[in-house]
Design a protein around this motif. Structure first.
Motif, PDB file in Angstrom:
ATOM      1  N   HIS A 143       0.818  -1.220   0.000  1.00 12.75           N
ATOM      2  CA  HIS A 143       0.000   0.000   0.000  1.00 12.75           C
ATOM      3  C   HIS A 143       0.857   1.279   0.000  1.00 12.75           C
ATOM      4  O   HIS A 143       1.827   1.370  -0.748  1.00 12.75           O
ATOM      5  N   ARG A 160      -5.219   7.996  -3.760  1.00 19.00           N
ATOM      6  CA  ARG A 160      -5.726   6.699  -4.210  1.00 19.00           C
ATOM      7  C   ARG A 160      -5.446   6.439  -5.681  1.00 19.00           C
ATOM      8  O   ARG A 160      -5.340   5.289  -6.109  1.00 19.00           O
ATOM      9  N   ILE A 163      -2.418   3.922  -6.945  1.00 19.19           N
ATOM     10  CA  ILE A 163      -2.302   2.487  -6.626  1.00 19.19           C
ATOM     11  C   ILE A 163      -1.581   1.761  -7.766  1.00 19.19           C
ATOM     12  O   ILE A 163      -2.004   1.866  -8.929  1.00 19.19           O
ATOM     13  N   ASN A 206      -3.781  -3.807   5.343  1.00 22.79           N
ATOM     14  CA  ASN A 206      -3.899  -2.347   5.356  1.00 22.79           C
ATOM     15  C   ASN A 206      -4.774  -1.845   6.512  1.00 22.79           C
ATOM     16  O   ASN A 206      -5.615  -0.966   6.351  1.00 22.79           O
ATOM     17  N   TYR A 232       1.212   5.851  -3.181  1.00 25.48           N
ATOM     18  CA  TYR A 232       1.522   4.457  -2.860  1.00 25.48           C
ATOM     19  C   TYR A 232       2.994   4.199  -3.207  1.00 25.48           C
ATOM     20  O   TYR A 232       3.595   4.926  -4.010  1.00 25.48           O
TER      21      TYR A 232
END
Length: 243
Positions: A143, A160, A163, A206, A232
């Motif tokens: 992550h 986000r 990723i 996570n 990430y």
């Protein structure tokens, strides 16, 4: 007178005949004696010759065969011994090929990585985090890193959109990268000066941090805003700095 001479001649003739018969008999006996003597000699030779031939054959089948058997067995044992040694070596190339000495991967933490933070010129207002595997086993950089600036209570936001397609796996000596956007849009937000940042690692699930964190000194004059972000973990530096 004539009769006496005749009688004497007849007597002489008879004597000669007798002597001739005696001589013939003696010759025949001599020949028979020689033949008899020769026959036993021939008979005596034949058994000895047969016996010698039989002994020679027996010696080859018993004595010589016994002498050769240990040599053949010794040669076979030596070959088997070499074969066993080769098998042992082969066993060692097989054990190295199956085991290969590679350890099972673990989770990357502050205990098995060295983490650094540096200021970059592009993009502006960005810092670069680098985590290098210093352990003896591969590690997974799961992550995104969780950041805490100084005594900030809230965790720094995670982008986000960054990723990766797969979990970043670090072999010993390899590095993972994450960029920190110190301030995002809109402009005019309040900035906070900080001297240190604590980097926390997350596990596969996570859910909170795992292992030891890494506390780093920030470049001089670092300020951050509430709308900043951290990406990430990426396997390439350019992938981290593209956000």
């Amino acid at each position: 007178m004539r009769n006496h001479i005749r009688t004497t001649a007849l007597a002489a003739t008879a004597l000669l005949a007798a002597l001739s018969l005696t001589a013939c008999g003696s010759n025949d006996e001599a020949n028979d004696s020689k033949a008899g003597a020769a026959a036993p000699a021939a008979n005596a030779t034949t058994p000895d010759t047969d016996k010698d031939a039989k002994d020679t054959k027996d010696a080859k089948e018993t004595g010589s065969g016994t002498a050769q058997a240990p040599v053949q067995n010794a040669s076979t044992t030596s070959t088997t011994s070499k074969g066993s040694t080769g098998g042992s070596k082969s066993g060692k190339s097989s054990a190295g090929s199956t085991g290969s000495g590679r350890k099972s991967p673990v989770t990357c933490t502050g205990s098995n990585t060295k983490v650094t933070v540096t200021k970059v010129s592009r993009p502006i207002n960005h810092l670069l985090l680098t985590a290098t595997n210093t352990g003896s086993a591969p590690c997974y950089a799961y992550h995104a890193p969780a950041l805490g600036f100084d005594d900030a209570q809230a965790a720094f936001p995670v982008l986000r959109d960054s990723i990766p397609q797969a979990v970043v796996t670090l072999e010993p000596g390899q590095s993972a990268y994450a960029s920190i956007g110190l301030s995002g849009e809109p402009d005019g937000q309040e900035l906070h000066k900080s001297e240190h940042v604590t980097v926390y690692f997350t596990g596969k699930a996570n859910q909170g941090s795992t292992g030891a964190p890494a506390k780093l000194k920030l470049p001089s004059g670092t300020s951050w805003g509430d709308n900043g972000f951290v990406t990430y973990w990426q396997s390439e530096m350019d992938d981290a700095l593209m956000y």
